[in-house]
Scaffold this motif. Structure first.
Motif, PDB file in Angstrom:
ATOM      1  N   SER A   1       0.812  -1.158  -0.073  1.00 31.52           N
ATOM      2  CA  SER A   1       0.088  -0.056  -0.071  1.00 31.52           C
ATOM      3  C   SER A   1       0.948   1.437   0.060  1.00 31.52           C
ATOM      4  CB  SER A   1      -0.887   0.018   1.220  1.00 31.52           C
ATOM      5  OG  SER A   1      -0.164   0.060   2.436  1.00 31.52           O
ATOM      6  N   GLY A   2       0.322   2.251  -0.799  1.00 32.75           N
ATOM      7  CA  GLY A   2       1.335   3.450  -0.759  1.00 32.75           C
ATOM      8  C   GLY A   2       0.481   4.701  -0.319  1.00 32.75           C
ATOM      9  N   TYR A   3       0.997   5.651   0.415  1.00 26.65           N
ATOM     10  CA  TYR A   3       0.501   6.670   1.235  1.00 26.65           C
ATOM     11  C   TYR A   3       0.639   8.091   0.714  1.00 26.65           C
ATOM     12  CZ  TYR A   3      -1.098   2.812   4.161  1.00 26.65           C
ATOM     13  OH  TYR A   3      -1.405   1.505   4.475  1.00 26.65           O
ATOM     14  N   GLY A   4      -0.289   9.025   1.077  1.00 28.11           N
ATOM     15  CA  GLY A   4      -0.373  10.246   0.641  1.00 28.11           C
ATOM     16  C   GLY A   4       1.061  10.985   1.276  1.00 28.11           C
TER      17      GLY A   4
ATOM     18  N   ALA B   1       4.146  11.205  -7.117  1.00 32.69           N
ATOM     19  CA  ALA B   1       3.471  12.393  -7.692  1.00 32.69           C
ATOM     20  C   ALA B   1       4.723  13.401  -8.132  1.00 32.69           C
ATOM     21  CB  ALA B   1       2.691  13.071  -7.127  1.00 32.69           C
ATOM     22  N   SER B   2       5.838  13.402  -7.476  1.00 28.94           N
ATOM     23  CA  SER B   2       7.007  14.119  -7.870  1.00 28.94           C
ATOM     24  C   SER B   2       7.438  13.836  -9.200  1.00 28.94           C
ATOM     25  CB  SER B   2       8.095  14.099  -6.826  1.00 28.94           C
ATOM     26  OG  SER B   2       8.555  12.747  -6.573  1.00 28.94           O
ATOM     27  N   GLY B   3       7.292  12.709  -9.716  1.00 28.58           N
ATOM     28  CA  GLY B   3       8.009  12.292 -11.071  1.00 28.58           C
ATOM     29  C   GLY B   3       9.008  11.092 -10.733  1.00 28.58           C
ATOM     30  N   VAL B   4       9.154  10.796  -9.619  1.00 31.06           N
ATOM     31  CA  VAL B   4      10.337   9.924  -9.026  1.00 31.06           C
ATOM     32  C   VAL B   4       9.756   8.459  -9.065  1.00 31.06           C
ATOM     33  CG1 VAL B   4      11.967   9.052  -7.757  1.00 31.06           C
ATOM     34  CG2 VAL B   4      11.798  11.536  -7.965  1.00 31.06           C
ATOM     35  N   VAL B   5      10.683   7.609  -9.762  1.00 36.15           N
ATOM     36  CA  VAL B   5      10.324   6.028  -9.673  1.00 36.15           C
ATOM     37  C   VAL B   5      11.363   5.355  -8.762  1.00 36.15           C
ATOM     38  CG1 VAL B   5      10.117   3.938 -10.771  1.00 36.15           C
ATOM     39  CG2 VAL B   5       8.975   5.762 -11.766  1.00 36.15           C
TER      40      VAL B   5
ATOM     41  N   MET C   1       4.034  13.750 -12.165  1.00 34.73           N
ATOM     42  CA  MET C   1       3.620  12.618 -12.651  1.00 34.73           C
ATOM     43  C   MET C   1       2.164  12.165 -12.124  1.00 34.73           C
ATOM     44  SD  MET C   1       5.584   8.784 -12.903  1.00 34.73           S
ATOM     45  CE  MET C   1       5.768   8.559 -11.324  1.00 34.73           C
ATOM     46  N   THR C   2       1.294  11.699 -12.832  1.00 33.98           N
ATOM     47  CA  THR C   2      -0.060  11.406 -12.762  1.00 33.98           C
ATOM     48  C   THR C   2      -0.280  10.087 -12.566  1.00 33.98           C
ATOM     49  OG1 THR C   2      -0.686  12.100 -14.789  1.00 33.98           O
ATOM     50  CG2 THR C   2      -0.906  13.851 -13.121  1.00 33.98           C
ATOM     51  N   THR C   3       0.349   9.288 -13.465  1.00 35.29           N
ATOM     52  CA  THR C   3       0.054   7.949 -13.611  1.00 35.29           C
ATOM     53  C   THR C   3       1.271   7.066 -13.719  1.00 35.29           C
ATOM     54  OG1 THR C   3      -1.323   6.210 -14.857  1.00 35.29           O
ATOM     55  CG2 THR C   3      -0.627   7.869 -16.136  1.00 35.29           C
TER      56      THR C   3
ATOM     57  N   HIS D   1      10.361   8.145  -0.676  1.00 37.84           N
ATOM     58  CA  HIS D   1       9.650   9.146  -1.290  1.00 37.84           C
ATOM     59  C   HIS D   1       9.042  10.366  -0.679  1.00 37.84           C
ATOM     60  CE1 HIS D   1       9.106   7.299  -5.369  1.00 37.84           C
ATOM     61  NE2 HIS D   1       8.978   6.045  -4.604  1.00 37.84           N
ATOM     62  N   LYS D   2       9.082  11.557  -1.259  1.00 36.69           N
ATOM     63  CA  LYS D   2       8.756  12.692  -0.617  1.00 36.69           C
ATOM     64  C   LYS D   2       7.395  13.455  -1.028  1.00 36.69           C
ATOM     65  CE  LYS D   2      12.740  12.555   1.616  1.00 36.69           C
ATOM     66  NZ  LYS D   2      12.838  12.268   2.804  1.00 36.69           N
ATOM     67  N   ALA D   3       6.769  12.786  -1.823  1.00 34.44           N
ATOM     68  CA  ALA D   3       5.388  12.899  -2.500  1.00 34.44           C
ATOM     69  C   ALA D   3       4.601  11.863  -2.213  1.00 34.44           C
ATOM     70  CB  ALA D   3       5.552  13.630  -3.715  1.00 34.44           C
ATOM     71  N   ARG D   4       3.138  12.123  -2.840  1.00 35.73           N
ATOM     72  CA  ARG D   4       2.176  11.129  -2.919  1.00 35.73           C
ATOM     73  C   ARG D   4       2.405   9.956  -3.733  1.00 35.73           C
ATOM     74  NH1 ARG D   4      -1.927  11.064  -6.527  1.00 35.73           N
ATOM     75  NH2 ARG D   4      -1.454  13.140  -7.252  1.00 35.73           N
ATOM     76  N   ILE D   5       2.143   8.773  -3.176  1.00 37.43           N
ATOM     77  CA  ILE D   5       2.577   7.699  -3.926  1.00 37.43           C
ATOM     78  C   ILE D   5       1.292   7.427  -5.031  1.00 37.43           C
ATOM     79  CG2 ILE D   5       2.555   5.082  -4.046  1.00 37.43           C
ATOM     80  CD1 ILE D   5       5.040   6.770  -2.670  1.00 37.43           C
ATOM     81  N   ILE D   6       1.718   7.467  -6.476  1.00 36.17           N
ATOM     82  CA  ILE D   6       0.852   7.168  -7.463  1.00 36.17           C
ATOM     83  C   ILE D   6       0.526   5.663  -7.675  1.00 36.17           C
ATOM     84  CG2 ILE D   6       0.450   7.272 -10.008  1.00 36.17           C
ATOM     85  CD1 ILE D   6       0.417   9.837  -8.467  1.00 36.17           C
ATOM     86  N   ASN D   7       1.635   4.665  -7.477  1.00 38.36           N
ATOM     87  CA  ASN D   7       1.278   3.361  -7.598  1.00 38.36           C
ATOM     88  C   ASN D   7       2.559   2.678  -6.900  1.00 38.36           C
ATOM     89  OD1 ASN D   7      -0.066   1.025  -7.809  1.00 38.36           O
ATOM     90  ND2 ASN D   7      -0.101   1.050 -10.170  1.00 38.36           N
ATOM     91  N   ALA D   8       2.206   1.508  -6.505  1.00 39.90           N
ATOM     92  CA  ALA D   8       3.374   0.670  -5.794  1.00 39.90           C
ATOM     93  C   ALA D   8       3.061  -0.946  -6.190  1.00 39.90           C
ATOM     94  CB  ALA D   8       3.876   0.991  -4.455  1.00 39.90           C
ATOM     95  N   LYS D   9       3.961  -1.544  -6.746  1.00 39.71           N
ATOM     96  CA  LYS D   9       3.557  -2.961  -7.260  1.00 39.71           C
ATOM     97  C   LYS D   9       4.853  -3.934  -6.906  1.00 39.71           C
ATOM     98  CE  LYS D   9       0.385  -3.413 -10.637  1.00 39.71           C
ATOM     99  NZ  LYS D   9      -0.311  -3.477 -11.723  1.00 39.71           N
ATOM    100  N   ILE D  10       4.209  -5.125  -6.775  1.00 41.40           N
ATOM    101  CA  ILE D  10       5.189  -6.444  -6.663  1.00 41.40           C
ATOM    102  C   ILE D  10       5.081  -7.205  -7.756  1.00 41.40           C
ATOM    103  CG2 ILE D  10       6.211  -8.076  -5.121  1.00 41.40           C
ATOM    104  CD1 ILE D  10       4.108  -6.994  -2.836  1.00 41.40           C
ATOM    105  N   PRO D  11       5.997  -6.875  -8.846  1.00 45.23           N
ATOM    106  CA  PRO D  11       5.736  -7.579 -10.035  1.00 45.23           C
ATOM    107  C   PRO D  11       6.188  -9.050  -9.901  1.00 45.23           C
ATOM    108  CG  PRO D  11       7.726  -6.273 -10.249  1.00 45.23           C
ATOM    109  CD  PRO D  11       7.136  -5.966  -8.951  1.00 45.23           C
ATOM    110  N   CYS D  12       5.421 -10.050 -10.416  1.00 41.96           N
ATOM    111  CA  CYS D  12       5.707 -11.533 -10.414  1.00 41.96           C
ATOM    112  C   CYS D  12       7.012 -11.735 -10.938  1.00 41.96           C
ATOM    113  CB  CYS D  12       4.762 -12.290 -11.142  1.00 41.96           C
ATOM    114  SG  CYS D  12       3.108 -12.276 -10.158  1.00 41.96           S
ATOM    115  N   GLY D  13       7.505 -10.932 -12.137  1.00 45.95           N
ATOM    116  CA  GLY D  13       8.705 -10.898 -12.737  1.00 45.95           C
ATOM    117  C   GLY D  13       9.830 -10.580 -12.020  1.00 45.95           C
ATOM    118  N   GLY D  14       9.792 -10.163 -10.821  1.00 44.85           N
ATOM    119  CA  GLY D  14      10.938  -9.862  -9.895  1.00 44.85           C
ATOM    120  C   GLY D  14      11.226 -10.768  -8.830  1.00 44.85           C
TER     121      GLY D  14
END
Length: 225
Positions: free
Chosen positions: A70-73, A120-124, A146-148, A97-110
């Motif tokens: 889960s990501g948070y504001g 939202a700051s544009g950082v991955v 970043m919005t998505t 991260h220093k800004a709202r989380i847009i998405n965070a995932k655990i890919p099966c490929g990893g």
């Protein structure tokens, strides 16, 4: 001054579906993460948010392991292990991260050890949950925010979009940019994508859907080689 990406006057529903377990997670409106058994149509568990001041802004199951993230504001990320029921205490916290989380995932490929997060700051950021004290890599994708953001579940790719009207597709293994999409697919030549509002990879195929504020959804697939 306060970062505008950390303002939460407009709370929104966030949810994620686990097809293997037939389980739905919902949150965002309140500070509770609610787990639903869809086959029974019942709420089966309420999980109190570990971040009281900020609601969850993203939820994502691992499709093969009993984990969800889960990501948070406030920019924090929490990893939960569902085997800790009924307490569901976070197994770990990721806090760079220093800004709202847009998405965070655990890919099966990893192999279940990576978390890929976008803010939202544009950082991955790419994390190894076996070494959670710091991220493996930090990539600034968009200078104007970043919005998505989405991550492919099987292939080591992620995609980002924002007000800059470009979809960027990257490898999370080496951080290389693989594609930058600026135009709608199969429309009038030269029609630029609007500011991006949503991105979604197909769970198995190399297909990406992109929605923008111009009310157009385009589908892109990997070119045959």
């Amino acid at each position: 001054s306060d970062d505008p990406s950390r303002s939460f006057s407009n709370r929104a529903l966030v949810f994620d579906w686990n097809n293997t377990e037939k389980c739905l997670l919902t949150s965002g409106i309140t500070s509770i993460i609610r787990m639903w058994d869809i086959e029974k149509g019942l709420s089966v568990q309420d999980i109190n948010s570990p971040v009281e001041k900020f609601p969850a802004t993203s939820l994502s199951h691992h499709q093969e392991q009993p984990l969800f993230v889960s990501g948070y504001g406030d920019g924090s990320i929490r990893l939960f292990d569902v085997r800790t029921a009924p307490t569901y205490s976070p197994a770990m916290s990721l806090n760079e991260h220093k800004a709202r989380i847009i998405n965070a995932k655990i890919p099966c490929g990893g192999n279940g050890s990576l978390v890929i997060s976008g803010a939202a700051s544009g950082v991955v950021k790419i994390w190894d949950i076996r070494k959670p004290s710091s991220s493996l890599r930090s990539i600034r994708m968009h200078s104007h925010g970043m919005t998505t953001f989405d991550v492919h579940d099987q292939v080591p790719l992620f995609a980002t979009g924002g007000p800059s009207q470009v979809v960027k597709i990257m490898s999370y293994l080496n951080g290389n940019e693989l594609s930058a999409i600026r135009y709608h697919n199969n429309l009038i030549i030269g029609q630029r994508i609007g500011p991006l509002s949503c991105l979604a990879f197909h769970p198995h195929r190399l297909v990406l859907a992109a929605g923008a504020t111009d009310s157009i959804i385009s589908m892109y697939k990997s070119a045959a080689r």
